[in-house]
Design a protein around this motif. Structure first.
Motif, PDB file in Angstrom:
ATOM      1  N   VAL A 341     -40.864 -19.671  33.105  1.00 33.06           N
ATOM      2  CA  VAL A 341     -40.228 -18.726  33.508  1.00 33.06           C
ATOM      3  C   VAL A 341     -40.291 -17.774  32.430  1.00 33.06           C
ATOM      4  N   CYS A 342     -41.005 -18.215  31.214  1.00 28.17           N
ATOM      5  CA  CYS A 342     -41.166 -17.136  30.130  1.00 28.17           C
ATOM      6  C   CYS A 342     -42.482 -16.740  29.743  1.00 28.17           C
ATOM      7  N   ASP A 343     -43.508 -16.881  30.688  1.00 27.26           N
ATOM      8  CA  ASP A 343     -44.897 -16.508  30.593  1.00 27.26           C
ATOM      9  C   ASP A 343     -45.042 -15.415  31.359  1.00 27.26           C
ATOM     10  N   ASP A 344     -44.593 -14.222  31.091  1.00 30.02           N
ATOM     11  CA  ASP A 344     -44.914 -13.116  32.066  1.00 30.02           C
ATOM     12  C   ASP A 344     -44.700 -11.798  31.037  1.00 30.02           C
ATOM     13  N   ALA A 345     -45.239 -10.840  31.570  1.00 23.80           N
ATOM     14  CA  ALA A 345     -45.055  -9.349  30.648  1.00 23.80           C
ATOM     15  C   ALA A 345     -43.982  -8.959  30.646  1.00 23.80           C
ATOM     16  N   ASP A 346     -42.852  -9.126  31.310  1.00 25.75           N
ATOM     17  CA  ASP A 346     -41.770  -8.749  30.895  1.00 25.75           C
ATOM     18  C   ASP A 346     -40.886  -9.559  29.842  1.00 25.75           C
ATOM     19  N   PHE A 347     -41.128 -10.614  29.715  1.00 25.57           N
ATOM     20  CA  PHE A 347     -40.563 -11.719  28.484  1.00 25.57           C
ATOM     21  C   PHE A 347     -41.317 -10.842  27.210  1.00 25.57           C
ATOM     22  N   TRP A 348     -42.572 -10.434  27.373  1.00 27.54           N
ATOM     23  CA  TRP A 348     -43.394 -10.080  26.055  1.00 27.54           C
ATOM     24  C   TRP A 348     -42.999  -8.526  25.760  1.00 27.54           C
ATOM     25  N   LEU A 360     -34.159  -8.119  17.341  1.00 26.08           N
ATOM     26  CA  LEU A 360     -35.273  -8.301  18.277  1.00 26.08           C
ATOM     27  C   LEU A 360     -34.943  -9.660  18.914  1.00 26.08           C
ATOM     28  N   SER A 361     -34.824 -10.852  18.092  1.00 25.12           N
ATOM     29  CA  SER A 361     -34.446 -12.252  18.432  1.00 25.12           C
ATOM     30  C   SER A 361     -33.078 -12.105  19.476  1.00 25.12           C
ATOM     31  N   GLY A 362     -32.103 -11.325  19.179  1.00 26.82           N
ATOM     32  CA  GLY A 362     -31.078 -11.183  19.984  1.00 26.82           C
ATOM     33  C   GLY A 362     -31.405 -10.761  21.233  1.00 26.82           C
ATOM     34  N   LYS A 363     -32.290  -9.673  21.558  1.00 31.11           N
ATOM     35  CA  LYS A 363     -32.850  -9.291  22.597  1.00 31.11           C
ATOM     36  C   LYS A 363     -33.640 -10.592  23.541  1.00 31.11           C
ATOM     37  N   MET A 364     -34.078 -11.276  22.925  1.00 34.62           N
ATOM     38  CA  MET A 364     -35.095 -12.504  23.429  1.00 34.62           C
ATOM     39  C   MET A 364     -33.972 -13.385  23.702  1.00 34.62           C
ATOM     40  N   ILE A 365     -33.056 -13.830  22.906  1.00 37.00           N
ATOM     41  CA  ILE A 365     -32.042 -14.747  23.648  1.00 37.00           C
ATOM     42  C   ILE A 365     -31.557 -14.122  25.043  1.00 37.00           C
ATOM     43  N   ASN A 366     -31.218 -13.044  25.097  1.00 37.09           N
ATOM     44  CA  ASN A 366     -30.440 -12.428  26.324  1.00 37.09           C
ATOM     45  C   ASN A 366     -31.725 -12.362  27.314  1.00 37.09           C
ATOM     46  N   ARG A 367     -32.895 -12.321  27.012  1.00 38.78           N
ATOM     47  CA  ARG A 367     -33.927 -12.746  28.174  1.00 38.78           C
ATOM     48  C   ARG A 367     -33.860 -13.958  28.592  1.00 38.78           C
ATOM     49  N   ILE A 368     -33.961 -14.840  27.661  1.00 42.31           N
ATOM     50  CA  ILE A 368     -34.078 -16.340  27.909  1.00 42.31           C
ATOM     51  C   ILE A 368     -33.002 -16.779  28.916  1.00 42.31           C
ATOM     52  N   LYS A 369     -31.737 -16.439  28.144  1.00 46.11           N
ATOM     53  CA  LYS A 369     -30.592 -17.094  28.901  1.00 46.11           C
ATOM     54  C   LYS A 369     -30.708 -16.751  30.659  1.00 46.11           C
ATOM     55  N   ASP A 370     -31.065 -15.494  30.991  1.00 40.35           N
ATOM     56  CA  ASP A 370     -31.160 -15.229  32.146  1.00 40.35           C
ATOM     57  C   ASP A 370     -32.223 -16.101  33.147  1.00 40.35           C
ATOM     58  N   ARG A 371     -33.155 -16.521  32.317  1.00 43.74           N
ATOM     59  CA  ARG A 371     -34.303 -17.265  32.967  1.00 43.74           C
ATOM     60  C   ARG A 371     -34.079 -18.863  32.668  1.00 43.74           C
TER      61      ARG A 371
END
Length: 661
Positions: A341-348, A360-371
């Protein structure tokens, strides 16, 4: 206590004493004193199945007093866990055996956690109890309590003296973790003698203040009294329970019983002979257990199977009735979920504006929690600063066990143990967070993460003298070197959005290695040349035009931009350098020798490393001919814009140091 119960309890004592004596090393006091507690719990109250040690709805048992490991090994042998043979007990504490000095997770079947440092097991037990409540809130349906089990921990005076237990139990009481039951082996003896020399507090009053139900068992050998205490603990659905069991250390050994000498040394052949006579044991032969005792344990194990059979039947019906929950269950337990779920263009994806890596880490956490719906975590009262709050996911609390944001309070040590416990429980992926300088408080439990191979994620912000005005007490200097020194631990210090994404991707896809992210408070530019190559730990960000660079500048985090700017200035003077980013030395060292030589060719000896922390450890990359721009003293209180130039973290100084080579 009937005769077969007496014999079964004494079998634990005899096997433990004999194994320790054969090893000429170990701690017989706890196994002898707590044998009755362990037998009553495991034989009559614990929901478990030795034939299926990984049954997801089993009760968990953690021996927090890990020095008493022979108690656990004797239980595992007698109950038939993992076919742990008598010969394995005979190899206690020996090279390559299944019975190491302290219990080791993943090494011996039936061991739920690696315990050794006293109190650690108490913290991990709280984490397991938190995981059980959260999973129950997500999955249980009316008539289908598919997650419904208890967490038990056993420890003694040492566990209660260590501060971690108070940190963890304070939170457990606040959260009303009623399925957490703690046994306190109260024998009033420590290594130096009576606990009165250093420990006279009323432990029960402390536990009451934390919000626990407190129960006292006056006779630690009375199975009926112990059993009633366990049932009373289970009956309280509002509070965790703390059962004080008054025991005698080294019980059964006339010359050692109740004495400090029973704690941490073999009893001796003569004392073991006297113990067996005192207990009415039928043979002096080492490791002898009567067949009727083995038969009794086998009968107990057969009686444990129906509980799992009933659960399996219920779970099958649950999956049929709620197919969407079966799909979610499989998602939670999918070890490869992150890769999927984390290996796509939107994740990066990111924008080009300058930003702090903590943001930036905070944004990543909120991407990850949805995935990844099984991600849960939080901070030691710092989420607004560490940017670790997951939006719209609620707060885990006594009123809302479904919340995914943990509020650990100012309890960094217990927070990390709890994070380990959440991960050990299974089904959940946890992260914890604090300021980097306070990572010192997390270190002992993070060390256990590494030993156990538990991929807990650590978010450490305010990562250098860039903290600025808070001064030297809050500016990490030596911490990065400390974490890099630990085996099986990935310490990431990303330089921009791309590397922050890489750090998080590496963390959530790791299967056996914990990961820490050291993140900035100050804004950093997005750097041309950073890429997913950061997943290799070190890589070329901007290369020399020459086949052999004139020099190499190596940097991490906020100093990478200095290296890139220095390259431009040096080029004006005809010096063509390569810039290497080293966000994670640990992963770089895992790469092939060919790859490492490609990034840092041995024939380029002019190297400068730049990092606004201790230079300890950089010698492996700069060598005898290279240079290091780092911190060799503590920081100071001033804006970071003043501190960085003062301590030499400027483009001009990097250029000068390269030229000096």
């Amino acid at each position: 206590m009937n005769n077969i119960d007496t014999m079964s309890v004494n079998a634990i004592r005899v096997l433990s004493a004999d194994a320790i004596q054969k090893a000429k090393s170990g701690h017989p006091g706890l196994p002898l004193g707590c044998a009755s507690v362990a037998y009553e719990l495991w034989a009559k109250h614990l929901k478990h199945n030795p034939k299926d040690p990984d049954w997801k709805d089993r009760d968990r048992f953690i021996l927090s007093g890990g020095h008493g490991s022979m108690l656990l090994y004797s239980l595992l042998h007698l109950f038939g866990y993992g076919d742990l043979k008598k010969e394995d007990l005979m190899q206690f504490r020996q090279w390559g055996s299944l019975t190491p000095g302290h219990p080791e997770y993943r090494h011996t079947v039936g061991v739920e956690a690696t315990t050794g440092p006293l109190g650690a097991g108490m913290g991990m037990a709280v984490g397991m109890a938190i995981a059980e409540r959260h999973m129950a809130s997500v999955f249980n349906k009316e008539g289908y309590p598919v997650v419904d089990h208890y967490t038990y921990a056993l420890g003694g005076d040492g566990c209660m003296m260590e501060g971690i237990s108070s940190e963890a139990f304070s939170l457990a009481g606040t959260l009303k973790l009623s399925k957490l039951i703690i046994f306190y082996d109260s024998n009033r003896i420590s290594i130096e003698g009576s606990t009165d020399i250093a420990f006279t507090e009323n432990v029960q009053k402390r536990m009451e203040a934390f919000g626990f139900q407190t129960i006292t068992v006056e006779d630690g050998n009375n199975l009926e009294e112990i059993g009633k205490a366990i049932e009373a603990a289970k009956a309280d659905t509002e509070r965790p329970s703390f059962i004080t069991v008054k025991t005698q250390i080294g019980f059964g050994c006339p010359a050692k019983q109740g004495k400090a000498s029973a704690h941490g040394e073999p009893l001796g052949d003569d004392n073991i002979k006297a113990m067996k006579e005192n207990l009415g044991w039928p043979s002096e032969e080492p490791f002898f257990v009567p067949e009727e005792v083995y038969a009794h344990y086998k009968e107990i194990v057969e009686g444990l199977q129906p509980a799992e059979d009933a659960w399996n039947k219920m779970f099958a019906e649950y999956c049929e009735k709620y197919p969407e929950m079966k799909e979610l269950w499989d998602t939670y337990y999918d070890e490869d979920l992150a890769e999927k779920v984390c290996d796509d263009a939107d994740f990066w994806a990111y924008d080009d504006k300058a930003d702090a890596t903590r943001n930036l880490s905070g944004k990543m956490i909120n991407r990850i929690k949805d995935r990844m719906p099984n991600v849960i975590g939080g901070a030691a009262d710092l989420s607004p600063s560490t940017k670790t709050y997951m939006k719209d996911e609620g707060d885990f609390s006594a009123e809302n066990y479904a919340g995914r944001n943990m509020h650990f309070g100012v309890r960094e040590l217990a927070m990390t143990a709890i994070g380990n416990g959440i991960m050990l429980h299974g089904g959940l992926r946890a992260f914890v967070s604090t300021f980097f300088v306070f990572s010192d408080y997390t270190k002992p439990m993070a060390r256990l993460s590494s030993i156990m191979g538990v991929p807990l994620t650590f978010v450490f912000t305010h990562d250098s003298i860039g903290v600025g005005e808070d001064g030297p007490t809050h500016e990490p200097i030596e911490q990065l070197a400390m974490w890099r020194a630990m085996p099986n631990f990935h310490m990431f210090r990303p330089a921009d959005a791309t590397e922050t994404a890489a750090a998080w991707y590496s963390a959530v896809t790791s299967k056996r290695t914990p990961t820490a992210l050291a993140l900035t408070r100050q804004n950093l530019p997005q750097i041309e040349g950073t890429s997913r190559e950061a997943l290799k730990g070190g890589y070329i960000v901007q290369d020399s035009k020459k086949a052999v660079p004139d020099a190499i500048i190596i940097a991490s985090g906020s100093e990478l931009s200095l290296a890139v700017e220095a390259k431009k200035v040096l080029a004006e003077d005809g010096i063509d350098v390569r810039v290497v980013s080293m966000p994670c030395m640990d992963i770089f060292e895992e790469q092939s020798e060919e790859y490492k030589a490609k990034v840092l060719p041995k024939n380029v000896r002019k190297r400068v490393a730049v990092e606004a922390l201790s230079g300890f450890g950089w010698d492996r990359y700069v060598g005898l001919d290279g240079d290091m721009i780092g911190m060799n003293r503590f920081g100071a209180s001033a804006p970071y814009s003043k501190l960085f130039p003062y301590f030499g973290f400027t483009v001009e100084n990097v250029v000068a140091r390269v030229k000096a080579l």
